[in-house]
Design an enzyme around this catalytic site. Structure first.
Site, PDB file in Angstrom:
ATOM      1  N   SER A 132     -17.923  12.746 -24.653  1.00 22.68           N
ATOM      2  CA  SER A 132     -19.288  13.282 -24.773  1.00 22.68           C
ATOM      3  C   SER A 132     -19.723  13.354 -26.242  1.00 22.68           C
ATOM      4  O   SER A 132     -20.895  13.107 -26.556  1.00 22.68           O
ATOM      5  CB  SER A 132     -19.405  14.653 -24.095  1.00 22.68           C
ATOM      6  OG  SER A 132     -18.682  15.647 -24.792  1.00 22.68           O
TER       7      SER A 132
ATOM      8  N   HIS B   9     -12.899  19.213 -34.405  1.00 24.31           N
ATOM      9  CA  HIS B   9     -11.839  20.070 -33.872  1.00 24.31           C
ATOM     10  C   HIS B   9     -12.478  21.325 -33.273  1.00 24.31           C
ATOM     11  O   HIS B   9     -13.349  21.927 -33.916  1.00 24.31           O
ATOM     12  CB  HIS B   9     -10.862  20.443 -34.986  1.00 24.31           C
ATOM     13  CG  HIS B   9      -9.740  21.305 -34.502  1.00 24.31           C
ATOM     14  ND1 HIS B   9      -8.682  20.796 -33.772  1.00 24.31           N
ATOM     15  CD2 HIS B   9      -9.535  22.639 -34.592  1.00 24.31           C
ATOM     16  CE1 HIS B   9      -7.864  21.794 -33.458  1.00 24.31           C
ATOM     17  NE2 HIS B   9      -8.354  22.910 -33.938  1.00 24.31           N
TER      18      HIS B   9
ATOM     19  N   THR C   9      -6.860  14.153 -43.247  1.00 23.69           N
ATOM     20  CA  THR C   9      -5.798  13.920 -44.226  1.00 23.69           C
ATOM     21  C   THR C   9      -4.484  13.903 -43.457  1.00 23.69           C
ATOM     22  O   THR C   9      -4.457  14.168 -42.249  1.00 23.69           O
ATOM     23  CB  THR C   9      -5.781  15.026 -45.297  1.00 23.69           C
ATOM     24  OG1 THR C   9      -5.605  16.282 -44.636  1.00 23.69           O
ATOM     25  CG2 THR C   9      -7.072  15.052 -46.099  1.00 23.69           C
TER      26      THR C   9
HETATM   27  C1  GAR Z   1     -13.859  18.162 -27.851  1.00 24.36           C
HETATM   28  O1  GAR Z   1     -13.992  19.525 -27.547  1.00 24.36           O
HETATM   29  C2  GAR Z   1     -13.146  17.989 -29.188  1.00 24.36           C
HETATM   30  O2  GAR Z   1     -13.473  18.968 -30.129  1.00 24.36           O
HETATM   31  C3  GAR Z   1     -11.721  18.112 -28.767  1.00 24.36           C
HETATM   32  O3  GAR Z   1     -11.633  17.410 -27.558  1.00 24.36           O
HETATM   33  C4  GAR Z   1     -12.891  17.478 -26.884  1.00 24.36           C
HETATM   34  C5  GAR Z   1     -13.325  16.071 -26.528  1.00 24.36           C
HETATM   35  O4  GAR Z   1     -14.464  16.071 -25.723  1.00 24.36           O
HETATM   36  N1  GAR Z   1     -10.844  17.553 -29.761  1.00 24.36           N
HETATM   37  C6  GAR Z   1      -9.610  17.997 -29.992  1.00 24.36           C
HETATM   38  O5  GAR Z   1      -9.102  18.908 -29.364  1.00 24.36           O
HETATM   39  C7  GAR Z   1      -8.886  17.280 -31.107  1.00 24.36           C
HETATM   40  N2  GAR Z   1      -7.637  17.889 -31.366  1.00 24.36           N
HETATM   41  P1  GAR Z   1     -15.306  14.724 -25.544  1.00 24.36           P
HETATM   42  O6  GAR Z   1     -14.314  13.614 -25.153  1.00 24.36           O
HETATM   43  O7  GAR Z   1     -16.224  15.050 -24.400  1.00 24.36           O
HETATM   44  O8  GAR Z   1     -16.006  14.441 -26.820  1.00 24.36           O
END
Ligand code: GAR
Length: 195
Positions: free
Chosen positions: A13, A109, A141
């Site tokens: 998303s 994140h 990083t």
């Molecule tokens: C999001 O909430 C993102 O912040 C998180 O995964 C989700 C992906 O949603 N990322 C992490 O946890 C990275 N460690 P999406 O596929 O619908 O964008």
């Protein structure tokens, strides 16, 4: 115009929001969406938006991260991105890979870093009794979730919240934050975006 590649692992998303805003506003050009999971729902969404999509299944490489990353680099380097965005990409990248894109790789994140790097961020924020939660876009990083912060979005934690309810509230802010940061970053502006 800056060329942007996006790495995803799931529904994508955030990727969709990045692609849609780039296409609507022309602040950068989405050139590739790639996933470590061939079943990632975001791959079809990228193609439907007219963006090339590639999958490199990390499971085919067992524990050999370097071999996985070498395979991932093939479509990635062919797309010649200026900026690489991690958007729900759930594999930890090796320092070698990070070095290759140093200073031009972003990640989103779901916590207010430096709080709660790693996984289960929303459950940890609720368990700690925090009054607010949020999301962070930062430069990647070699140290996990620790690079320079380029933007943060905050939401209140409400009585009765569980991790899923809080995640949905945070995701809404992610969808505004990531395009806002990328818009600035593509223009060479690293002033943090605060939502
Ligand atoms: C999001 O909430 C993102 O912040 C998180 O995964 C989700 C992906 O949603 N990322 C992490 O946890 C990275 N460690 P999406 O596929 O619908 O964008």
């Amino acid at each position: 115009m800056k060329r942007v590649a996006i790495l995803i692992s799931g529904g994508g998303s955030n990727m969709v929001r990045l692609v849609e805003t780039m296409q609507a506003e022309g602040y950068a050009a989405p050139v590739l969406v790639a996933s470590n999971d061939p079943a990632a729902g975001g791959l079809a969404k990228a193609r439907a938006l007219g963006v090339a999509a590639a999958a490199v299944d990390h499971r085919a490489f067992g524990k050999d991260r370097a071999a996985f990353e070498a395979a991932l680099l093939e479509p990635l380097l062919a797309a010649e991105p200026d900026i690489l965005c991690l958007a729900g990409f759930m594999r930890v990248l090796t320092p070698d890979f990070v070095r290759r894109f140093e200073g031009r790789m972003l990640n989103i994140h779901p916590s207010l870093l430096p709080k709660y790097p790693g996984l289960h961020t929303h459950a940890r924020a609720i368990a700690a009794g925090d009054a607010e939660a949020g999301c962070t876009v930062h430069e990647v990083t070699a140290e996990l979730d620790a690079g320079p912060i380029l933007g943060q979005g905050r939401v209140p934690i409400e009585p009765g919240d569980d991790a899923d309810r809080l995640a949905a509230r945070v995701l809404n802010v992610e969808h505004r934050l990531y395009p806002a940061v990328l818009r600035r970053y593509a223009a060479g502006d690293r002033t943090p975006v605060l939502l």
